[in-house]
Design a protein around this motif. Structure first.
Motif, PDB file in Angstrom:
ATOM      1  N   TYR A 143      85.574  51.773 -86.976  1.00  0.00           N
ATOM      2  CA  TYR A 143      86.130  53.228 -86.605  1.00  0.00           C
ATOM      3  C   TYR A 143      87.333  53.424 -86.860  1.00  0.00           C
ATOM      4  O   TYR A 143      87.966  54.308 -87.569  1.00  0.00           O
ATOM      5  CB  TYR A 143      85.548  53.709 -85.071  1.00  0.00           C
ATOM      6  CG  TYR A 143      86.244  55.180 -84.862  1.00  0.00           C
ATOM      7  CD1 TYR A 143      85.804  56.317 -85.249  1.00  0.00           C
ATOM      8  CD2 TYR A 143      87.386  55.136 -83.897  1.00  0.00           C
ATOM      9  CE1 TYR A 143      86.350  57.393 -85.181  1.00  0.00           C
ATOM     10  CE2 TYR A 143      87.875  56.359 -83.729  1.00  0.00           C
ATOM     11  CZ  TYR A 143      87.240  57.600 -84.279  1.00  0.00           C
ATOM     12  OH  TYR A 143      88.011  58.529 -84.009  1.00  0.00           O
ATOM     13  N   ALA A 144      88.492  52.408 -86.083  1.00  0.00           N
ATOM     14  CA  ALA A 144      89.634  52.724 -86.136  1.00  0.00           C
ATOM     15  C   ALA A 144      90.182  52.516 -87.785  1.00  0.00           C
ATOM     16  O   ALA A 144      91.254  53.288 -88.043  1.00  0.00           O
ATOM     17  CB  ALA A 144      90.467  51.544 -85.167  1.00  0.00           C
ATOM     18  N   LEU A 145      89.646  51.473 -88.278  1.00  0.00           N
ATOM     19  CA  LEU A 145      90.012  51.216 -89.727  1.00  0.00           C
ATOM     20  C   LEU A 145      89.655  52.497 -90.881  1.00  0.00           C
ATOM     21  O   LEU A 145      90.320  52.717 -91.684  1.00  0.00           O
ATOM     22  CB  LEU A 145      89.309  49.813 -90.025  1.00  0.00           C
ATOM     23  CG  LEU A 145      90.240  48.527 -89.536  1.00  0.00           C
ATOM     24  CD1 LEU A 145      89.197  47.570 -89.764  1.00  0.00           C
ATOM     25  CD2 LEU A 145      91.565  48.416 -90.153  1.00  0.00           C
ATOM     26  N   MET A 162      82.529  44.232 -81.334  1.00  0.00           N
ATOM     27  CA  MET A 162      83.768  44.392 -81.739  1.00  0.00           C
ATOM     28  C   MET A 162      83.966  44.909 -82.985  1.00  0.00           C
ATOM     29  O   MET A 162      85.073  45.915 -83.089  1.00  0.00           O
ATOM     30  CB  MET A 162      84.308  42.978 -81.897  1.00  0.00           C
ATOM     31  CG  MET A 162      84.505  42.206 -80.603  1.00  0.00           C
ATOM     32  SD  MET A 162      85.337  40.357 -80.791  1.00  0.00           S
ATOM     33  CE  MET A 162      84.292  39.287 -81.100  1.00  0.00           C
ATOM     34  N   ILE A 212      82.954  57.832 -80.813  1.00  0.00           N
ATOM     35  CA  ILE A 212      82.303  56.859 -81.296  1.00  0.00           C
ATOM     36  C   ILE A 212      80.909  56.682 -80.900  1.00  0.00           C
ATOM     37  O   ILE A 212      79.783  56.725 -81.578  1.00  0.00           O
ATOM     38  CB  ILE A 212      83.037  55.406 -81.172  1.00  0.00           C
ATOM     39  CG1 ILE A 212      84.334  55.397 -81.842  1.00  0.00           C
ATOM     40  CG2 ILE A 212      82.160  54.191 -81.412  1.00  0.00           C
ATOM     41  CD1 ILE A 212      85.121  53.859 -81.270  1.00  0.00           C
ATOM     42  N   THR A 260      83.949  49.340 -82.930  1.00  0.00           N
ATOM     43  CA  THR A 260      85.232  50.267 -82.436  1.00  0.00           C
ATOM     44  C   THR A 260      86.393  49.867 -83.564  1.00  0.00           C
ATOM     45  O   THR A 260      87.129  50.768 -84.051  1.00  0.00           O
ATOM     46  CB  THR A 260      85.716  49.579 -81.244  1.00  0.00           C
ATOM     47  OG1 THR A 260      85.696  48.323 -81.240  1.00  0.00           O
ATOM     48  CG2 THR A 260      84.799  50.217 -80.071  1.00  0.00           C
ATOM     49  N   ALA A 261      86.309  48.593 -83.975  1.00  0.00           N
ATOM     50  CA  ALA A 261      87.437  48.187 -84.944  1.00  0.00           C
ATOM     51  C   ALA A 261      87.262  49.049 -86.468  1.00  0.00           C
ATOM     52  O   ALA A 261      88.203  49.570 -86.917  1.00  0.00           O
ATOM     53  CB  ALA A 261      87.262  46.834 -85.206  1.00  0.00           C
ATOM     54  N   PRO A 297      88.249  59.824 -78.422  1.00  0.00           N
ATOM     55  CA  PRO A 297      87.899  58.897 -79.454  1.00  0.00           C
ATOM     56  C   PRO A 297      86.645  58.101 -78.913  1.00  0.00           C
ATOM     57  O   PRO A 297      85.743  57.716 -79.905  1.00  0.00           O
ATOM     58  CB  PRO A 297      89.108  57.871 -79.635  1.00  0.00           C
ATOM     59  CG  PRO A 297      90.369  58.897 -79.338  1.00  0.00           C
ATOM     60  CD  PRO A 297      89.879  59.556 -78.320  1.00  0.00           C
ATOM     61  N   TRP A 298      86.696  57.591 -78.081  1.00  0.00           N
ATOM     62  CA  TRP A 298      85.681  56.642 -77.458  1.00  0.00           C
ATOM     63  C   TRP A 298      84.132  57.417 -77.593  1.00  0.00           C
ATOM     64  O   TRP A 298      83.138  57.056 -77.870  1.00  0.00           O
ATOM     65  CB  TRP A 298      85.887  56.346 -75.849  1.00  0.00           C
ATOM     66  CG  TRP A 298      84.816  55.500 -75.201  1.00  0.00           C
ATOM     67  CD1 TRP A 298      84.050  55.887 -74.059  1.00  0.00           C
ATOM     68  CD2 TRP A 298      84.156  54.124 -75.723  1.00  0.00           C
ATOM     69  NE1 TRP A 298      83.050  54.990 -73.838  1.00  0.00           N
ATOM     70  CE2 TRP A 298      83.202  53.880 -74.797  1.00  0.00           C
ATOM     71  CE3 TRP A 298      84.638  53.217 -76.565  1.00  0.00           C
ATOM     72  CZ2 TRP A 298      82.508  52.743 -74.940  1.00  0.00           C
ATOM     73  CZ3 TRP A 298      83.956  52.106 -76.859  1.00  0.00           C
ATOM     74  CH2 TRP A 298      82.779  51.895 -75.985  1.00  0.00           C
TER      75      TRP A 298
END
Lengths: 274, 320
Positions: free
Chosen positions: A89-91, A83, A179, A86-87, A175-176
């Motif tokens: 990366y977004a942050l 978890m 990552i 991905t989180a 975006p995927w």
């Protein structure tokens, strides 16, 4: 004067090293002693008997407890990392409204007093029907492993240069894909360190493990060690307790010493950002 | 007007929107997990504190307002009886124990940690070895350190009493963990032993950010090293130190495992976490224990807000 200063300095160094290492050394010393020699204070090894180590596995479910600890810690860390990648990366890489607030919330959760959620978690675990199973621990440990991994990975990702992402964006990567194809290969060292630190946290946890398990077969190592007792209430089996302690500590110490540089970096990434 | 420029600018906005959509998707699993394991249980714990829920009857609790915290009844004789956590001497004893423990342990850990960090920041042979050595207390599980130390502090056969007797510091054996006078002292020793390395590493990271030429310049000017430390090093390390101290403080305020194993049943070391769990799980006063855990949560939250506000600590590291 100069020599005196150097001498004092090395004396200080010696004190630091002895104080750090001695308790563990003494635990090893004790774990090799049996019978009455246990109750004689020795500063150097005097006997070498493995009978305490043999006894640890004879009484109770110690092997099972070790396997429980490994299973719980591994699952917790795997889920948290899954978890967190991905989180974080977004942050770290995407600007959006409320990001600062979200980061502060995550940090706040990681500093939570765990007792504050104990009764709520207890109810939830009873309700789902996972009381006294490893899943109760995997669920509850997420409260500290997830915020920690997200926090450290976010600080790591934020420090990577913009350029590595730009080329991929120009090529039309989603975006995927960014990552998995761009960041993940760069993040292995950070993932290993963060995972290891989270693993140690889960391996050492006591409050939840004590509260959410109730039988010998489901307990984790820390709880099992805290409950090791002798034939009578007044007879603490110190030799066996020390043998168990050495057994569960040696692997952790070896891991820490192998990864010590990375661990220091990971620990400070969480705390110091002046 | 260059048409391709127009396209790329709207494409950029589209790209940014796409990235934000993806970011939201990426955040959903984490947020859902945190709501499940943190937000909801916290909400339920607070809710329980306003009910008369018991461990044997988890789902039958009735709303009783603030009675777990404070309630009073005036007897016909005119005497008023107060009940609840807020007038419970055992609770206030735990509050006092926790605050005393947190304050003393963190102060000493910060001081000792800084000393160890200064040693590690100097260049000498065997530095790597020392750093490896101080990682050992940190790596040992708390329960294991508690057991190791309770063996070393054992009144009859412990090595600590043996050493102190040999050195002539004490004349008779001390029951470190059992005696009311020394139980808190024993807890402090073990906690400081275990946590100073963590403080030292955080301080060291701060020290390493101080540029080396600062020291060289002050050396040339002939300023005393102690003065250099207080006038230059400490102010420069202060932000990092403040963050380290708050992390440790929060950890100390919620301490449970060390005390549970090292000094069980000693009223002089019973902390807020210990007493709250005791009521919740062992004494079947589930709601009463929840009220105490809610108070601890409130206490810590207020402390954090105050600390950030007063110290202007930037925890997020956002504006660097």
């Amino acid at each position: 004067m100069k020599i005196l200063q150097t001498l004092a300095f090395y004396l200080l160094v010696l004190v630091i090293v002895v104080v750090s290492v001695f308790p563990f050394y003494y635990a090893i010393l004790t774990s090799f002693k049996t019978g009455t020699s246990l109750f004689e204070v020795d500063y150097w090894p005097t006997s070498f008997s493995l009978s305490n180590y043999y006894s640890v596995f004879q009484q109770g479910e110690f092997l099972r407890n070790i396997l429980n600890s490994i299973f719980v810690a591994t699952m917790t860390v795997a889920l948290a990392l899954l978890m967190a990648v991905t989180a974080s990366y977004a942050l770290a890489r995407v600007r959006f409204r409320g990001r600062g607030l979200l980061l502060m919330t995550i940090l706040a959760v990681s500093m939570f007093p765990q007792i504050a959620v104990l009764s709520g978690l207890f109810e939830m675990i009873r309700f789902i029907g996972i009381y006294n199973t490893p899943w109760a621990l995997i669920l509850s440990y997420t409260i500290f492993t997830l915020p920690f991994t997200v926090w450290v990975l976010t600080t790591f990702m934020r420090d990577l240069p913009v350029e590595i992402e730009e080329a991929a964006i120009v090529d039309g990567a989603t975006p995927w894909q960014i990552i998995t194809k761009v960041f993940l290969p760069l993040m292995w060292p950070a993932l290993v360190t963060t995972g290891l630190l989270a693993f140690i946290g889960a391996w050492n946890e006591f409050l939840f493990a004590l509260t959410f398990t109730s039988s010998n077969e489901t307990r984790t190592v820390p709880v099992a060690i805290s409950l090791l007792s002798g034939a009578t209430q007044y007879e603490t089996p110190w030799g066996i307790i020390m043998a168990a302690s050495v057994l569960v500590t040696v692997p952790i110490i070896i891991l820490v010493l192998i990864f010590q540089r990375k661990i220091v970096a990971g620990l400070t990434a969480g705390g110091v950002k002046g | 007007m260059n048409p391709s420029h127009v396209v790329s600018s709207s494409g950029k906005a589209e790209l940014q929107a796409q990235r934000i959509r993806a970011a939201m998707l990426f955040l959903i699993p984490m947020i859902a997990a945190l709501v499940l394991v943190a937000a909801y249980p916290l909400f339920r714990s607070i809710y329980f504190s306003f009910t008369d829920t018991s461990l044997s009857n988890l789902y039958g609790g009735q709303w009783i307002g603030f009675d777990n915290y404070l309630s009073w009844r005036t007897l016909p004789s005119g005497k008023t009886i107060f009940r609840g956590t807020l007038v419970d001497p055992a609770w206030w004893n735990a509050v006092w124990n926790t605050v005393r423990f947190a304050f003393v342990s963190v102060t000493l850990e910060a001081t000792l940690g800084m000393i160890v960090a200064l040693v590690l920041n100097a260049e000498f042979r065997g530095r790597g070895l020392v750093r490896a050595a101080i990682l050992i207390p940190w790596a040992i599980p708390t329960i294991v350190s508690a057991k190791m130390w309770s063996w070393m502090l054992n009144d009859q056969f412990g090595i600590i009493n043996n050493i102190l007797m040999k050195l002539g510091i004490i004349s008779q054996k001390i029951a470190w963990t059992a005696s009311v006078d020394t139980a808190m002292f024993a807890v402090l020793i073990v906690d400081i032993w275990k946590t100073t390395p963590f403080m030292a590493l955080l301080c060291l990271a701060g020290l390493q950010m101080v540029p080396k030429d600062v020291y060289e310049a002050s050396k040339i000017d002939g300023i005393h090293p102690v003065k250099v430390f207080f006038k230059i090093t400490l102010p420069l390390v202060k932000p990092a130190l403040m963050v380290a101290i708050i992390f440790r403080m929060l950890d100390a305020l919620r301490i449970f495992d060390l005390i549970y194993v090292l000094t069980p049943n000693s009223s002089t070391t019973k902390t807020m976490s210990i007493i709250s769990r005791e009521n919740m799980i062992e004494f079947d006063k589930f709601a009463y224990g929840s009220a105490q855990s809610t108070l601890l949560f409130t206490f810590i939250a207020l402390f954090v807000i105050l600390y950030i506000w007063l110290g202007k600590v930037d925890l997020s590291g956002d504006n660097k």
